[in-house]
Design an enzyme around this catalytic site. Sequence first.
Site, PDB file in Angstrom:
ATOM      1  N   ASP A  49      36.851  38.088  41.046  1.00 24.57           N
ATOM      2  CA  ASP A  49      38.131  37.380  40.869  1.00 24.57           C
ATOM      3  C   ASP A  49      38.956  37.424  42.159  1.00 24.57           C
ATOM      4  OD1 ASP A  49      38.883  40.030  40.758  1.00 24.57           O
ATOM      5  OD2 ASP A  49      39.990  39.882  38.869  1.00 24.57           O
ATOM      6  N   SER A  50      38.433  38.103  43.185  1.00 24.86           N
ATOM      7  CA  SER A  50      39.040  38.015  44.523  1.00 24.86           C
ATOM      8  C   SER A  50      39.081  36.557  44.989  1.00 24.86           C
ATOM      9  CB  SER A  50      38.243  38.852  45.529  1.00 24.86           C
ATOM     10  OG  SER A  50      36.859  38.541  45.467  1.00 24.86           O
ATOM     11  N   ASP A  88      33.046  38.374  37.308  1.00 25.82           N
ATOM     12  CA  ASP A  88      34.220  39.146  36.880  1.00 25.82           C
ATOM     13  C   ASP A  88      34.881  38.530  35.656  1.00 25.82           C
ATOM     14  OD1 ASP A  88      34.637  41.403  38.409  1.00 25.82           O
ATOM     15  OD2 ASP A  88      35.896  40.404  39.900  1.00 25.82           O
ATOM     16  N   LYS A 118      31.596  41.867  34.925  1.00 29.88           N
ATOM     17  CA  LYS A 118      32.254  43.087  35.420  1.00 29.88           C
ATOM     18  C   LYS A 118      33.663  43.135  34.851  1.00 29.88           C
ATOM     19  CE  LYS A 118      33.653  43.660  39.902  1.00 29.88           C
ATOM     20  NZ  LYS A 118      35.116  43.775  39.760  1.00 29.88           N
ATOM     21  N   GLU A 120      37.392  45.760  34.782  1.00 27.98           N
ATOM     22  CA  GLU A 120      38.086  46.883  35.409  1.00 27.98           C
ATOM     23  C   GLU A 120      38.580  47.871  34.352  1.00 27.98           C
ATOM     24  OE1 GLU A 120      41.196  45.493  38.020  1.00 27.98           O
ATOM     25  OE2 GLU A 120      39.830  44.194  39.141  1.00 27.98           O
ATOM     26  N   GLU A 187      36.089  51.592  43.922  1.00 25.89           N
ATOM     27  CA  GLU A 187      36.845  50.956  45.015  1.00 25.89           C
ATOM     28  C   GLU A 187      37.989  51.847  45.493  1.00 25.89           C
ATOM     29  OE1 GLU A 187      38.176  46.926  44.281  1.00 25.89           O
ATOM     30  OE2 GLU A 187      39.230  46.846  46.215  1.00 25.89           O
TER      31      GLU A 187
END
Length: 273
Positions: A49-50, A88, A118, A120, A187
Amino acid sequence: MSTQGARRGVTVPDVRARKGGEPIVCLTAYTTPMARFLDPHVDLLLVGDSLGMVVYGMKTTLGVTLDMMIAHGAAVMRGVGHACVVVDLPFGSYKESPQVAYRAGARVMAETGCQAVKLEGGVEMAETIAFLVGRGIPVMGHIGLTPQSLHADGGYRAHGREETEAARLLEDARAVAQAGAFAVVVEGTVEPLAREITEAISIPTIGIGASAACDGQILVTDDLVGLFADFKPRFVKRYAELGVDVSKAAAAYAEDVRARRFPGPENLYTAKP
Ligand code: KIV
């Protein structure tokens, strides 16, 4: 038996089996052409999602939607034949409940053809990870600096310096692994802790700004090749300066156009680049 949909290449179990073995090479990709360039060289491509910041110029990843992730996930899948592709789940699409997360994950898997999603979070996401994994959606975890919690965390900073935070991160890593994730991104986590986490859990850790001892590494490709100029994290090594090259190419083109130095139509369309 039909082999439709089957594909040779790196699978989720292949990545899982690399724990403690040859380092896992991971990069981000958001488009078909970039996926084609990267695919032969990596084990795993993350449609991160960056992309909100890197492709769309957003200040954070919070404005990225599920539809954006699906569009870019499908684009990357069109360019890949080898790497395992993970997409993501974006902010707001999965933390409400395991059921909501399942619906988001199932859409991503069905509409992109990717191998895994993925998400978080640590201890608080363990139930959701187990729910998805138990229903056929492989999950990669993401702990430490989690950009979707940027405001709650008070900005980008290294995690795990303080003892209590380090202990919590170790618990997060254990919870994600026990819930059934096949790998976990670690991270922005201080080196000794990222190393300790890697030694403590049974699934591969994928470091970014963490430790060389992790089982694999990931970077945002645009950072690696100099295409994202807004800021450069300190841990990023630049391997190319494509942004500078693009700018030079545009300037040279502009000069040619202004000087009316331009090829005729017979030279414009060639079969090969
Ligand atoms: O969104 C992303 O690109 C990521 C990587 C930096 C791990 O989550």
